[in-house]
Design an enzyme around this catalytic site. Sequence first.
Site, PDB file in Angstrom:
ATOM      1  CB  SER A 136      -5.992   2.044  13.471  1.00  0.00           C
ATOM      2  OG  SER A 136      -6.645   3.282  13.748  1.00  0.00           O
TER       3      SER A 136
ATOM      4  N   GLY B  74       0.814  -1.211   0.000  1.00  0.00           N
ATOM      5  CA  GLY B  74       0.000   0.000   0.000  1.00  0.00           C
ATOM      6  C   GLY B  74       0.844   1.256   0.000  1.00  0.00           C
ATOM      7  N   GLY B  75       1.828   1.290  -0.893  1.00  0.00           N
ATOM      8  CA  GLY B  75       2.806   2.376  -0.868  1.00  0.00           C
ATOM      9  C   GLY B  75       2.607   3.466  -1.898  1.00  0.00           C
TER      10      GLY B  75
ATOM     11  CE1 TYR C   2      -9.301   1.068   9.025  1.00  0.00           C
ATOM     12  CE2 TYR C   2      -9.852   2.568  10.814  1.00  0.00           C
ATOM     13  CZ  TYR C   2      -8.939   2.085   9.894  1.00  0.00           C
ATOM     14  OH  TYR C   2      -7.679   2.613   9.849  1.00  0.00           O
TER      15      TYR C   2
END
Length: 250
Positions: free
Chosen positions: A137, A12-13, A150
């Site tokens: 997160s 995911g860069g 999420y």
Amino acid sequence: MRFEGTNALVTGGSSGIGYATAAALIAEGADRVYVTGRNAQALRTAADRLGEKAIPVVADASSLSDSAALADRVRADGVTLDVLFANAGIAESRSFAETDEAFFDRTFDINVKGLFFQVQALLPVLADGASVIVNASIVANKGMANLSVYNASKAAVRSFARTWANELKARGIRVNAVSPGATRTPIMENGLKMDADAIAGFDALLAAAAPAGRMGRPDEIAAGVLFLADARSSYVNGIELSVDGGFAQV
């Protein structure tokens, strides 16, 4: 140049935290940094900006075949990875009452199932003593409204770090989780569908509620990832490093 002579992979860069981490690794001397993303054009643009040490590989984190192909690409290059940042993921807002099965599956297929099998596929090309960092997160601990799926997906990611740290200890592979707080990335517009007013409102909330009084920048989260990736953090294993300006801490 603390990463001189090392090889890294950042999923995911194409933008945001992943891009900032890839850029920081290159700036700190990494020999090569594989960077993945789903959108070939966006990934190519990011790789061009990162320079010749960045190696773009189109891969969808939710696709097990893409993860296998990614591992094959690294193996074909004759490379073993010293650092893996499993960062790819999505964040979408939906109330509990309105969440359907398709929405649930999409989030868990990418954030949980995809991450699990992507790291599993890469195990054979990880060097003994490598550092794996997963992107969790602070929402896993905050319980923010309209983010129940999420939030739960990120709690699962945090749990992976604990178990994998135990399972991979025979190879000396450390596994840690970084948990960003509110960070100004394109996911706010593209995933959470926040408009300018909503972002401004969130800014105001953080000004009052977080000791730092503001959102984080992607490079600040990347600094936390590099700390966990660095051999100088060799006795840090299985932790959750919250990089959140104190928002979830006080």
